[in-house]
Design an enzyme around this catalytic site. Structure first.
Site, short mmCIF file in Angstrom:
data_model
loop_
_atom_site.label_atom_id
_atom_site.label_comp_id
_atom_site.label_asym_id
_atom_site.label_seq_id
_atom_site.Cartn_x
_atom_site.Cartn_y
_atom_site.Cartn_z
N SER A 1 0.82 -1.21 0.00
CA SER A 1 0.00 0.00 0.00
C SER A 1 0.85 1.26 0.00
O SER A 1 1.74 1.43 0.83
CB SER A 1 -0.89 -0.01 1.25
OG SER A 1 -1.38 1.27 1.54
N GLY A 2 0.53 2.19 -0.92
CA GLY A 2 1.23 3.46 -0.95
C GLY A 2 0.98 4.28 0.29
O GLY A 2 1.90 4.90 0.84
N LEU A 3 -0.27 4.28 0.76
CA LEU A 3 -0.59 4.99 2.00
C LEU A 3 0.22 4.44 3.17
O LEU A 3 0.82 5.18 3.95
CB LEU A 3 -2.08 4.87 2.29
CG LEU A 3 -2.55 5.31 3.68
CD1 LEU A 3 -2.30 6.79 3.90
CD2 LEU A 3 -4.02 4.98 3.89
N ASP B 1 0.72 10.65 1.97
CA ASP B 1 0.47 9.84 0.77
C ASP B 1 0.26 10.77 -0.42
O ASP B 1 -0.80 10.80 -1.04
CB ASP B 1 -0.76 8.96 1.01
CG ASP B 1 -1.02 8.00 -0.13
OD1 ASP B 1 -0.08 7.66 -0.86
OD2 ASP B 1 -2.19 7.58 -0.29
N ASP C 1 1.12 -0.75 -5.00
CA ASP C 1 0.32 0.45 -5.23
C ASP C 1 1.28 1.51 -5.78
O ASP C 1 1.98 2.17 -5.03
CB ASP C 1 -0.30 0.89 -3.91
CG ASP C 1 -1.08 2.19 -4.01
OD1 ASP C 1 -1.23 2.70 -5.13
OD2 ASP C 1 -1.52 2.69 -2.96
N ASP D 1 0.71 4.35 -7.29
CA ASP D 1 0.17 5.70 -7.42
C ASP D 1 -0.11 6.01 -8.90
O ASP D 1 -0.81 5.27 -9.55
CB ASP D 1 1.11 6.72 -6.77
CG ASP D 1 1.22 6.54 -5.27
OD1 ASP D 1 0.27 5.98 -4.67
OD2 ASP D 1 2.24 6.92 -4.68
N GLU E 1 -3.02 4.60 -10.96
CA GLU E 1 -4.34 5.24 -10.95
C GLU E 1 -4.36 6.42 -11.90
O GLU E 1 -3.33 7.05 -12.16
CB GLU E 1 -4.70 5.69 -9.53
CG GLU E 1 -3.74 6.68 -8.93
CD GLU E 1 -3.90 6.83 -7.42
OE1 GLU E 1 -4.46 7.87 -7.01
OE2 GLU E 1 -3.48 5.93 -6.68
N LYS F 1 0.00 12.71 -6.72
CA LYS F 1 -1.36 12.29 -6.37
C LYS F 1 -1.77 12.81 -5.01
O LYS F 1 -0.93 13.20 -4.18
CB LYS F 1 -1.48 10.75 -6.42
CG LYS F 1 -0.55 9.97 -5.50
CD LYS F 1 -1.00 9.82 -4.06
CE LYS F 1 -2.27 9.05 -3.88
NZ LYS F 1 -2.01 7.58 -3.92
N ASN G 1 -4.35 11.42 -1.83
CA ASN G 1 -5.07 10.24 -1.40
C ASN G 1 -6.56 10.38 -1.70
O ASN G 1 -7.15 11.45 -1.53
CB ASN G 1 -4.86 10.01 0.11
CG ASN G 1 -5.46 8.70 0.58
OD1 ASN G 1 -6.66 8.61 0.82
ND2 ASN G 1 -4.63 7.69 0.71
N SER G 2 -7.16 9.29 -2.13
CA SER G 2 -8.54 9.31 -2.59
C SER G 2 -9.54 9.69 -1.52
O SER G 2 -10.67 10.11 -1.83
CB SER G 2 -8.92 7.93 -3.16
OG SER G 2 -8.09 7.61 -4.25
N ARG H 1 -6.18 1.47 -12.20
CA ARG H 1 -7.11 1.88 -11.15
C ARG H 1 -7.92 3.08 -11.62
O ARG H 1 -7.37 4.14 -11.95
CB ARG H 1 -6.33 2.22 -9.88
CG ARG H 1 -7.16 2.84 -8.76
CD ARG H 1 -6.33 2.85 -7.50
NE ARG H 1 -6.68 3.92 -6.58
CZ ARG H 1 -6.09 4.12 -5.40
NH1 ARG H 1 -5.13 3.31 -5.02
NH2 ARG H 1 -6.45 5.11 -4.63
N HIS I 1 -12.47 1.92 -7.91
CA HIS I 1 -12.37 2.50 -6.58
C HIS I 1 -13.61 3.32 -6.24
O HIS I 1 -14.15 4.02 -7.11
CB HIS I 1 -11.13 3.37 -6.48
CG HIS I 1 -10.59 3.52 -5.11
ND1 HIS I 1 -9.80 4.57 -4.71
CD2 HIS I 1 -10.72 2.73 -4.02
CE1 HIS I 1 -9.47 4.43 -3.45
NE2 HIS I 1 -10.02 3.33 -3.00
#
Length: 287
Positions: free
Chosen positions: A42-44, A54, A81, A83, A110, A116, A118-119, A154, A185
């Site tokens: 996970s990037g986060l 992130d 991940d 990004d 993504e 980026k 974070n979503s 993504r 997502h």
């Protein structure tokens, strides 16, 4: 079966399968020992364990260093991940080359802009033009040496406030560009977005989801609508933060470590997880 082939089987199987988050060598080892077939790097989580945001504050070489430790510690495949691919098509294809050298089985990128966000922060984040993103995917697929290396696209359409039609349009473009799977997502508290997408998608290509916010939906439902893979995306980093905060507070308040001894593993468990026994055997042989 090598790691790329293992990941390909996970993502493309008709049976629902799972990837569990890890963010360093020891968490990756724990994921494997628990029984999961694959790991989500996970990037986060990787950013958080380094104490940064992130938002691409770690360079791609710093991420690769951590991934290499994770790969060395495990025999199951890792999906990174990635990004946005850390830049344009050239950065993304270079990332693929580097990941293959450290035995990472695949990467997910993504369709947002670099750097980026974070979503789960804010709303209506700007997305990359889908044709530009598609060429990035194409460059990554053209670059890979191992034919089983997985490139996952993504789609952030729902995150940015678009409807299911736009999500499908983007997914179609990315599939045609060569993406091996589509990660759809959503951050709604229900699976409405995913249901709407799957009705229009009609199982044209493998689909991955990340039900961080709509986790109350029974997992069987996702299997019923044709989802291939579920990613449990950030729960190891979140649980480790809880444990560290509790342990640190108890020791601070008590000025003693006896208060936590029943809550933490013995030091010898660290030795076991890091395979200290192998070094003892090697020392007898080589020293």
């Amino acid at each position: 079966m090598n790691k790329t082939h293992q990941l390909k089987d996970i993502l493309k199987t008709s049976n629902l399968d799972y990837l569990m988050e890890a963010h360093n060598g020891i968490s990756a080892k724990i994921v494997e020992e628990t029984g999961f077939k694959g790991i989500w790097a996970s990037g986060l989580s990787i950013s958080a364990q380094c104490g940064v945001r992130d938002s691409n504050e770690l360079s791609y070489t710093q991420v690769l260093d951590i991934c290499e430790y994770m790969s060395d510690a495990t025999t199951i495949p890792i999906l990174l991940d990635g990004d946005t691919g850390f830049g344009n098509f050239n950065n993304a294809r270079r990332l693929v080359s580097k990941l293959e050298k450290i035995n990472i089985a695949g990467v997910c990128i993504e369709d947002k802009l670099f750097p980026k966000t974070n979503s789960f922060i804010g709303s209506k984040q700007k997305l990359e033009d889908p044709e530009v993103f598609a060429r990035k995917i194409q460059a990554m697929k053209d670059t890979q040496f191992d034919p089983n290396f997985q490139v996952v696209a993504r789609v952030e359409a729902f995150i940015s406030g678009y409807d299911a039609e736009e999500a499908v349009r983007r997914a179609e473009i990315y599939k045609e560009a060569g993406a091996d799977s589509i990660l759809m997502h959503s951050k709604k508290s229900t699976c409405e977005d995913i249901d709407n997408f799957m009705k229009l998608w009609e199982n044209k290509h493998p689909v991955i989801i990340v039900p961080t916010t709509y986790h109350e939906t029974p997992t069987q439902h996702f299997k019923d609508i044709g989802i291939n893979t579920i990613i449990w995306a950030n729960h190891n980093i979140r649980s480790s933060i809880t444990a560290m905060q509790n342990t640190t507070k108890k020791i601070y308040d008590a000025s003693n470590i006896s208060c936590v001894n029943n809550d933490i593993v013995p030091v010898k468990e660290i030795f076991r997880l890091t395979n200290d026994a192998e070094l003892r055997i090697a020392e007898k042989k080589y020293l």
